[in-house]
Write a protein that holds these residues in place. Structure first.
Motif, PDB file in Angstrom:
ATOM      1  N   ALA A 162       0.635  -1.315   0.019  1.00  0.00           N
ATOM      2  CA  ALA A 162       0.089  -0.378  -0.038  1.00  0.00           C
ATOM      3  C   ALA A 162       1.202   1.258  -0.018  1.00  0.00           C
ATOM      4  O   ALA A 162       0.905   2.151  -0.465  1.00  0.00           O
ATOM      5  CB  ALA A 162      -0.672  -0.063   1.057  1.00  0.00           C
ATOM      6  N   ASP A 163       1.903   1.496   1.007  1.00  0.00           N
ATOM      7  CA  ASP A 163       2.343   1.976   0.921  1.00  0.00           C
ATOM      8  C   ASP A 163       3.381   2.986  -0.631  1.00  0.00           C
ATOM      9  O   ASP A 163       3.596   3.809  -0.617  1.00  0.00           O
ATOM     10  CB  ASP A 163       3.515   2.028   2.143  1.00  0.00           C
ATOM     11  N   MET A 164       3.756   1.616  -1.503  1.00  0.00           N
ATOM     12  CA  MET A 164       4.569   1.546  -2.353  1.00  0.00           C
ATOM     13  C   MET A 164       3.714   2.176  -3.577  1.00  0.00           C
ATOM     14  O   MET A 164       3.345   3.655  -4.432  1.00  0.00           O
ATOM     15  CB  MET A 164       4.978   0.053  -3.334  1.00  0.00           C
ATOM     16  N   PHE A 165       2.184   1.131  -4.028  1.00  0.00           N
ATOM     17  CA  PHE A 165       1.348   2.185  -4.663  1.00  0.00           C
ATOM     18  C   PHE A 165       0.646   3.416  -3.978  1.00  0.00           C
ATOM     19  O   PHE A 165       0.367   4.702  -4.936  1.00  0.00           O
ATOM     20  CB  PHE A 165      -0.556   1.731  -4.278  1.00  0.00           C
ATOM     21  N   LYS A 166       0.917   4.181  -3.102  1.00  0.00           N
ATOM     22  CA  LYS A 166       0.729   5.570  -2.409  1.00  0.00           C
ATOM     23  C   LYS A 166       2.030   6.616  -2.915  1.00  0.00           C
ATOM     24  O   LYS A 166       1.642   7.523  -3.492  1.00  0.00           O
ATOM     25  CB  LYS A 166       0.604   5.118  -1.208  1.00  0.00           C
ATOM     26  N   VAL A 167       3.332   6.241  -3.004  1.00  0.00           N
ATOM     27  CA  VAL A 167       4.479   6.755  -3.607  1.00  0.00           C
ATOM     28  C   VAL A 167       4.470   6.412  -5.007  1.00  0.00           C
ATOM     29  O   VAL A 167       4.294   7.965  -5.428  1.00  0.00           O
ATOM     30  CB  VAL A 167       5.288   6.638  -3.215  1.00  0.00           C
ATOM     31  N   LEU A 168       4.171   6.021  -5.958  1.00  0.00           N
ATOM     32  CA  LEU A 168       3.770   5.615  -7.150  1.00  0.00           C
ATOM     33  C   LEU A 168       2.388   6.718  -7.519  1.00  0.00           C
ATOM     34  O   LEU A 168       2.512   7.360  -8.317  1.00  0.00           O
ATOM     35  CB  LEU A 168       3.291   4.824  -8.017  1.00  0.00           C
ATOM     36  N   SER A 169       1.580   6.712  -6.793  1.00  0.00           N
ATOM     37  CA  SER A 169       0.038   7.931  -7.256  1.00  0.00           C
ATOM     38  C   SER A 169       0.840   9.371  -7.136  1.00  0.00           C
ATOM     39  O   SER A 169       0.359   9.982  -7.496  1.00  0.00           O
ATOM     40  CB  SER A 169      -1.038   7.806  -6.409  1.00  0.00           C
ATOM     41  N   GLU A 170       1.976   9.761  -6.009  1.00  0.00           N
ATOM     42  CA  GLU A 170       2.349  10.711  -5.993  1.00  0.00           C
ATOM     43  C   GLU A 170       2.934  11.468  -6.581  1.00  0.00           C
ATOM     44  O   GLU A 170       2.901  12.619  -7.167  1.00  0.00           O
ATOM     45  CB  GLU A 170       3.132  10.689  -4.513  1.00  0.00           C
ATOM     46  N   ILE A 171       4.231  10.434  -7.258  1.00  0.00           N
ATOM     47  CA  ILE A 171       4.885  11.081  -8.566  1.00  0.00           C
ATOM     48  C   ILE A 171       4.172  11.209  -9.638  1.00  0.00           C
ATOM     49  O   ILE A 171       4.177  12.069 -10.641  1.00  0.00           O
ATOM     50  CB  ILE A 171       5.939   9.136  -8.772  1.00  0.00           C
ATOM     51  N   ASP A 172       2.758   9.749  -9.827  1.00  0.00           N
ATOM     52  CA  ASP A 172       2.257  10.753 -10.784  1.00  0.00           C
ATOM     53  C   ASP A 172       1.213  11.956 -11.019  1.00  0.00           C
ATOM     54  O   ASP A 172       1.058  12.814 -11.608  1.00  0.00           O
ATOM     55  CB  ASP A 172       1.298   9.497 -11.374  1.00  0.00           C
ATOM     56  N   SER A 173       1.087  11.893  -9.727  1.00  0.00           N
ATOM     57  CA  SER A 173       0.234  14.201  -9.768  1.00  0.00           C
ATOM     58  C   SER A 173       1.294  14.770  -8.879  1.00  0.00           C
ATOM     59  O   SER A 173       0.745  16.319  -8.930  1.00  0.00           O
ATOM     60  CB  SER A 173      -0.546  13.499  -8.438  1.00  0.00           C
ATOM     61  N   ALA A 174       2.530  14.849  -9.287  1.00  0.00           N
ATOM     62  CA  ALA A 174       3.821  15.597  -9.250  1.00  0.00           C
ATOM     63  C   ALA A 174       3.628  16.797 -10.348  1.00  0.00           C
ATOM     64  O   ALA A 174       4.386  17.984  -9.059  1.00  0.00           O
ATOM     65  CB  ALA A 174       4.613  15.409  -9.483  1.00  0.00           C
ATOM     66  N   GLU A 175       3.281  17.493 -11.325  1.00  0.00           N
ATOM     67  CA  GLU A 175       2.280  18.822 -11.565  1.00  0.00           C
ATOM     68  C   GLU A 175       2.566  19.344 -10.389  1.00  0.00           C
ATOM     69  O   GLU A 175       2.573  20.579 -10.542  1.00  0.00           O
ATOM     70  CB  GLU A 175       2.156  18.145 -13.049  1.00  0.00           C
ATOM     71  N   LYS A 176       1.489  18.944 -10.148  1.00  0.00           N
ATOM     72  CA  LYS A 176       0.500  20.061  -9.034  1.00  0.00           C
ATOM     73  C   LYS A 176       1.246  21.215  -8.402  1.00  0.00           C
ATOM     74  O   LYS A 176       1.536  22.361  -7.520  1.00  0.00           O
ATOM     75  CB  LYS A 176      -0.353  19.043  -8.062  1.00  0.00           C
ATOM     76  N   TYR A 177       2.389  20.439  -8.027  1.00  0.00           N
ATOM     77  CA  TYR A 177       3.717  21.219  -7.357  1.00  0.00           C
ATOM     78  C   TYR A 177       4.430  22.252  -8.398  1.00  0.00           C
ATOM     79  O   TYR A 177       4.960  22.512  -7.582  1.00  0.00           O
ATOM     80  CB  TYR A 177       5.149  20.554  -6.217  1.00  0.00           C
ATOM     81  N   HIS A 178       4.099  22.332  -8.986  1.00  0.00           N
ATOM     82  CA  HIS A 178       4.266  23.276  -9.933  1.00  0.00           C
ATOM     83  C   HIS A 178       6.227  23.449 -10.098  1.00  0.00           C
ATOM     84  O   HIS A 178       6.838  23.031 -10.580  1.00  0.00           O
ATOM     85  CB  HIS A 178       4.405  24.247  -9.567  1.00  0.00           C
ATOM     86  N   GLU A 179       6.559  24.413 -10.348  1.00  0.00           N
ATOM     87  CA  GLU A 179       8.102  24.531 -10.240  1.00  0.00           C
ATOM     88  C   GLU A 179       8.878  24.230  -9.095  1.00  0.00           C
ATOM     89  O   GLU A 179      10.322  23.623  -9.056  1.00  0.00           O
ATOM     90  CB  GLU A 179       8.496  25.990  -9.860  1.00  0.00           C
ATOM     91  N   PHE A 180       8.230  23.103  -8.316  1.00  0.00           N
ATOM     92  CA  PHE A 180       8.255  22.102  -7.357  1.00  0.00           C
ATOM     93  C   PHE A 180       8.846  20.971  -7.402  1.00  0.00           C
ATOM     94  O   PHE A 180       9.058  20.472  -6.877  1.00  0.00           O
ATOM     95  CB  PHE A 180       8.711  22.750  -5.808  1.00  0.00           C
ATOM     96  N   LYS A 181       8.039  20.626  -8.323  1.00  0.00           N
ATOM     97  CA  LYS A 181       7.963  19.663  -8.671  1.00  0.00           C
ATOM     98  C   LYS A 181       9.598  18.219  -9.186  1.00  0.00           C
ATOM     99  O   LYS A 181       9.585  17.108  -8.676  1.00  0.00           O
ATOM    100  CB  LYS A 181       7.121  18.599 -10.299  1.00  0.00           C
ATOM    101  N   GLY A 182      10.332  18.806  -9.507  1.00  0.00           N
ATOM    102  CA  GLY A 182      12.099  18.296  -9.593  1.00  0.00           C
ATOM    103  C   GLY A 182      12.586  17.898  -8.271  1.00  0.00           C
ATOM    104  O   GLY A 182      12.404  16.528  -8.705  1.00  0.00           O
ATOM    105  N   VAL A 183      11.856  18.776  -7.476  1.00  0.00           N
ATOM    106  CA  VAL A 183      12.400  18.561  -5.794  1.00  0.00           C
ATOM    107  C   VAL A 183      12.101  17.214  -5.503  1.00  0.00           C
ATOM    108  O   VAL A 183      12.486  16.365  -4.514  1.00  0.00           O
ATOM    109  CB  VAL A 183      13.345  19.224  -4.999  1.00  0.00           C
ATOM    110  N   TYR A 184      10.646  16.937  -5.082  1.00  0.00           N
ATOM    111  CA  TYR A 184       9.274  16.623  -4.933  1.00  0.00           C
ATOM    112  C   TYR A 184       9.592  15.382  -5.755  1.00  0.00           C
ATOM    113  O   TYR A 184       9.691  14.411  -5.159  1.00  0.00           O
ATOM    114  CB  TYR A 184       7.802  17.338  -5.387  1.00  0.00           C
ATOM    115  N   VAL A 185       9.924  14.962  -6.571  1.00  0.00           N
ATOM    116  CA  VAL A 185       9.281  13.582  -7.579  1.00  0.00           C
ATOM    117  C   VAL A 185      10.897  12.809  -7.263  1.00  0.00           C
ATOM    118  O   VAL A 185      11.233  12.047  -6.862  1.00  0.00           O
ATOM    119  CB  VAL A 185      10.070  14.038  -8.850  1.00  0.00           C
ATOM    120  N   GLU A 186      12.302  13.650  -7.153  1.00  0.00           N
ATOM    121  CA  GLU A 186      13.468  13.234  -6.521  1.00  0.00           C
ATOM    122  C   GLU A 186      13.579  12.587  -5.081  1.00  0.00           C
ATOM    123  O   GLU A 186      13.983  11.167  -4.753  1.00  0.00           O
ATOM    124  CB  GLU A 186      14.855  14.180  -6.458  1.00  0.00           C
ATOM    125  N   ALA A 187      13.045  13.020  -4.061  1.00  0.00           N
ATOM    126  CA  ALA A 187      12.145  12.559  -3.035  1.00  0.00           C
ATOM    127  C   ALA A 187      12.072  11.274  -2.836  1.00  0.00           C
ATOM    128  O   ALA A 187      11.849  10.376  -2.108  1.00  0.00           O
ATOM    129  CB  ALA A 187      11.977  13.875  -2.049  1.00  0.00           C
TER     130      ALA A 187
END
Length: 330
Positions: free
Chosen positions: A160-185
């Motif tokens: 379930a934790d992996m599914f959650k992170v996969l979903s968060e990566i897929d929706s990273a665009e909502k963080y706009h210019e900060f999506k790069g550092v968000y995706v890296e983490a």
């Protein structure tokens, strides 16, 4: 009718844009689309979506000269492929993840016709993967990791934790210019979750996800569309019984398939997305707490405050006082 295709080189595809495979796969044979995200050229994430009208044999003569660690998350179909004539055959059911070293091997896969295949993958050089092991683990764990991942294919369950992170990566665009550092983490977090699952011997406990296998492709496509809608429009009115009617399936089937695909309930996912949206609005300082709650789908301020504190450990008011806008680039 059986088709044969050569798998295209996707290494040169552009980040955050869908790669259209029509130049390599004629429309009369099938469809290939994938989205690529990258972490400073060290870790690359792909979201694969492909289908073929008839049974198709897809092959790749090598890995374009690359020696890589590949982590494959199988989402919705049983898949089988061969990694080099002398290497292991890989077979995965929906809900499984595997890690293997592709040392410039030839690979091939048979795809059934009239089915949609979705899987997600991480790719990094073997040197970088070994650097990660040496950076975070003691020598005994490093040697264990190398024996597990550098010589043969290793599988575990997508938790379930992996599914959650996969979903968060897929929706990273909502963080706009900060999506790069968000995706890296999130990519590092995802690797950690996979390593944890394998190190602690969950490989022998892989669950055969019958619920996902029972869902038709149209059902799964509708639930994926619903998931995307909740990600980007969390304030909408979502009633599970009405959603089930709209999707022409039973309420129990909808909730079961949603959990099997994303590792959480619809209700919990909606609440998480609403609270995260409210937190972003509060942090922006553009609206007050009440307006942030309303714009995130909450009409009961008492309930909103209680759930917000449960998730973030602070009341919305204290959160608004402690959070300040970020004005510098990371």
């Amino acid at each position: 009718m059986n088709n044969q295709i050569i798998v295209p080189n996707v290494y040169n595809s552009s980040p955050d844009e869908f790669f259209d495979g029509s130049a390599y796969i004629p429309r009369e044979i099938g469809d290939l689309k994938l989205l690529r995200k990258e972490c400073r050229n060290q870790i690359v994430y792909y979201d694969w979506n492909l289908s073929f009208k008839d049974k198709t044999f897809a092959s790749r003569p090598d890995n374009f000269g690359k020696d890589e660690i590949q982590i494959i998350f199988n989402i919705n179909q049983k898949i089988d492929w061969q990694v080099d004539s002398a290497h292991e055959a890989v077979s995965m059911l929906p809900g499984e993840v595997c890690v293997f070293r592709n040392k410039n091997y030839a690979t091939s896969m048979n795809y059934e016709g009239d089915k949609k295949f979705q899987f997600k993958s991480l790719q990094m050089t073997t040197d970088f993967f070994e650097t990660l092991l040496s950076r975070y683990f003691e020598s005994d764990k490093i040697e264990m990791g190398k024996s597990l991942f550098l010589t043969h294919v290793t599988k575990t369950a997508i938790t379930a934790d992996m599914f959650k992170v996969l979903s968060e990566i897929d929706s990273a665009e909502k963080y706009h210019e900060f999506k790069g550092v968000y995706v890296e983490a999130k990519l590092i977090e995802l690797i950690a979750l996979v390593l944890h699952g394998i190190f602690y011997n969950k490989t022998s406990l892989i669950e055969r996800n019958k619920d996902m296998a029972e869902g038709s492709q149209s059902d799964i496509a509708q639930i994926e569309a619903l998931h995307h809608r909740i990600q980007f429009n969390p304030a909408d009115d979502y009633k599970v019984h009405q959603l089930a009617i709209n999707l022409s399936m039973s309420e129990s089937k909808l909730t079961r398939l949603f959990r099997s695909l994303y590792g959480t309930s619809i209700h919990q996912y909606i609440q998480d997305q609403r609270l995260e949206n409210a937190a972003r609005l509060i942090s922006s300082k553009e609206v007050n707490v009440s307006e942030a709650a309303l714009q995130s789908g909450y009409t009961n301020m008492g309930w909103f405050s209680k759930e917000f504190q449960k998730k973030f450990g602070l009341s919305p008011k204290k959160y608004s006082m402690m959070k300040t806008p970020v004005t510098e680039n990371c």
